[in-house]
Enzyme design. Structure first.
Site, mmCIF file in Angstrom:
data_model
loop_
_atom_site.group_PDB
_atom_site.id
_atom_site.type_symbol
_atom_site.label_atom_id
_atom_site.label_comp_id
_atom_site.label_asym_id
_atom_site.label_seq_id
_atom_site.Cartn_x
_atom_site.Cartn_y
_atom_site.Cartn_z
ATOM 1 N N HIS A 13 39.828 42.253 39.639
ATOM 2 C CA HIS A 13 39.459 42.766 38.317
ATOM 3 C C HIS A 13 37.999 42.463 37.992
ATOM 4 O O HIS A 13 37.467 41.423 38.370
ATOM 5 C CB HIS A 13 40.327 42.110 37.228
ATOM 6 C CG HIS A 13 41.700 42.667 37.136
ATOM 7 N ND1 HIS A 13 42.786 41.910 36.733
ATOM 8 C CD2 HIS A 13 42.192 43.911 37.386
ATOM 9 C CE1 HIS A 13 43.873 42.664 36.741
ATOM 10 N NE2 HIS A 13 43.534 43.881 37.136
ATOM 11 N N GLN A 53 35.803 43.260 34.284
ATOM 12 C CA GLN A 53 35.732 41.811 34.148
ATOM 13 C C GLN A 53 37.118 41.165 34.396
ATOM 14 O O GLN A 53 38.122 41.695 33.953
ATOM 15 C CB GLN A 53 35.297 41.448 32.730
ATOM 16 C CG GLN A 53 33.844 41.716 32.442
ATOM 17 C CD GLN A 53 32.967 40.570 32.933
ATOM 18 O OE1 GLN A 53 33.364 39.409 32.992
ATOM 19 N NE2 GLN A 53 31.773 40.912 33.329
ATOM 20 N N TYR A 110 37.203 33.233 35.272
ATOM 21 C CA TYR A 110 36.102 33.276 36.220
ATOM 22 C C TYR A 110 36.270 32.287 37.368
ATOM 23 O O TYR A 110 35.547 31.295 37.499
ATOM 24 C CB TYR A 110 34.784 33.060 35.479
ATOM 25 C CG TYR A 110 34.519 34.159 34.475
ATOM 26 C CD1 TYR A 110 34.327 35.472 34.895
ATOM 27 C CD2 TYR A 110 34.502 33.897 33.110
ATOM 28 C CE1 TYR A 110 34.115 36.499 33.992
ATOM 29 C CE2 TYR A 110 34.273 34.922 32.193
ATOM 30 C CZ TYR A 110 34.087 36.220 32.646
ATOM 31 O OH TYR A 110 33.879 37.230 31.746
ATOM 32 N N PHE A 141 37.322 33.290 41.505
ATOM 33 C CA PHE A 141 37.655 34.470 42.297
ATOM 34 C C PHE A 141 39.115 34.469 42.741
ATOM 35 O O PHE A 141 39.607 33.499 43.307
ATOM 36 C CB PHE A 141 36.750 34.559 43.529
ATOM 37 C CG PHE A 141 36.880 35.869 44.257
ATOM 38 C CD1 PHE A 141 36.482 37.050 43.662
ATOM 39 C CD2 PHE A 141 37.405 35.921 45.530
ATOM 40 C CE1 PHE A 141 36.599 38.264 44.325
ATOM 41 C CE2 PHE A 141 37.529 37.122 46.207
ATOM 42 C CZ PHE A 141 37.119 38.307 45.604
ATOM 43 N N HIS A 142 39.785 35.568 42.459
ATOM 44 C CA HIS A 142 41.194 35.719 42.826
ATOM 45 C C HIS A 142 41.467 37.185 43.123
ATOM 46 O O HIS A 142 40.754 38.084 42.662
ATOM 47 C CB HIS A 142 42.112 35.216 41.708
ATOM 48 C CG HIS A 142 41.885 35.878 40.386
ATOM 49 N ND1 HIS A 142 40.804 35.587 39.580
ATOM 50 C CD2 HIS A 142 42.593 36.829 39.718
ATOM 51 C CE1 HIS A 142 40.849 36.311 38.471
ATOM 52 N NE2 HIS A 142 41.918 37.098 38.534
#
Length: 325
Positions: free
Chosen positions: A245, A247, A251, A253-254
């Site tokens: 995604h 935004q 925050y 990263f995944h």
């Protein structure tokens, strides 16, 4: 026009032969059957929630029963439940509600889940550098990633972890995969998994660079292999969609892994979901050295008017003012 009583009598006379289809949100089923020897198709769809008044909503809440907790992590909890009290003869009816609870919630949560007008915005490399990156830094410093670190550091949800992969370089390649809190853990057609990376230097797709291409390809392949192995005989690699995604909600990263048949509305729409394969392909075409990457391109996505990014960055820019992040 056929007499209503005659038409209504057809439903209890319908003899089911088999299930033809079930949608990914489990709200509609199509059944093949027959009435008086003639085949027919019965399509049943659950009614929408009654929301005409606060009292009606409160009545719905009071009717929830047989609540069973599926898991919890920090302020997030999720459950299966029934939408009505059990009858005296049936105290074990299958659950028909999936419930998520965020408690205690923040003002940001309230904004996120409120009905609002949506706007398309274009984030240039300069806007990202001047306003968005500082915004991300501020949000990370507020402790909103506690639930992520709880999982990565082995404090919660370890029984749900499907794969923990240290990769070829534990400091950079490691990641783990587990069911997303919105999945009921059993309906393959609505499968939704989450891969959380161990490294903490990548906050979003903006931090991805050409030098990360081998790592991203490794991550993608391991995700595919592990998912197919875990759910052997139920899903194949080309039935999976892998995206990130932007935004993102948080925050760190995944990566989201879902059944390609899943219809999840805006969370998979253009302007929100960016395919991992497409990101890799874009990185391969970006000119420059290994440090060139996604921070050097413009990205377009949508924001709700109630979001902080809209009110603090894009609305002021639209009005010709300087944002104060």
């Amino acid at each position: 026009m056929e007499d209503k009583s005659v038409a209504e009598s057809l439903i209890p006379r319908f003899q089911i032969e088999k299930l033809l289809n079930q949608d990914q949100s489990d709200r509609r089923i199509s059944l093949l059957g027959h009435i008086d020897g003639k085949q027919g198709i019965l399509i049943a769809e659950r009614a929408a929630f009654a929301t005409e008044s606060l009292e009606v909503v409160k009545k719905f809440h009071s009717s929830i029963s047989q609540v069973r907790n599926l898991g919890d992590n920090d302020i997030y909890k999720w459950y299966m439940a029934n939408s009505s009290p059990p009858s005296t003869n049936d105290t074990h009816s299958p659950p028909d509600l999936k419930i998520n609870l965020i408690w205690p919630c923040t003002a940001q949560h309230i904004r996120k889940y409120s009905a609002q007008t949506v706007r398309m915005v274009t984030e240039t490399p300069q806007i990202y550098k001047d306003y968005i990156h500082p915004y991300m830094q501020h949000r990370r410093e507020e402790g909103r990633l506690n639930w992520v670190f709880n999982i990565l550091e082995g404090r919660t949800e370890q029984e749900d972890v499907i794969l923990r992969d240290k990769g070829t370089n534990p400091d950079e390649d490691g990641f783990l995969m587990l069911p997303d809190l919105n999945w009921d853990r059993k309906t393959i057609s609505s499968m939704h998994l989450l891969a959380l990376v161990e490294r903490r230097d990548i906050w979003s797709l903006r931090d991805l660079k050409r030098k990360h291409i081998p790592w991203l390809k490794y991550l993608r392949q391991r995700i595919l292999d592990a998912t197919v192995k875990t759910y052997a005989g139920q899903i194949e690699a080309d039935q999976l969609k892998i995206y990130v995604h932007y935004q993102p909600t948080y925050y760190h990263f995944h990566v989201h892994i879902v059944n390609v048949m899943l219809e999840a509305g805006s969370t998979q729409a253009v302007g929100k979901a960016f395919g991992l394969e497409n990101i890799i392909g874009q990185l391969e075409t970006i000119a420059g050295d290994d440090e060139a990457g996604m921070a050097d391109v413009s990205l377009s996505y949508f924001l709700g008017e109630a979001s902080e990014l809209w009110s603090t960055v894009y609305e002021p820019l639209k009005k010709g003012k300087t944002p104060k992040v």
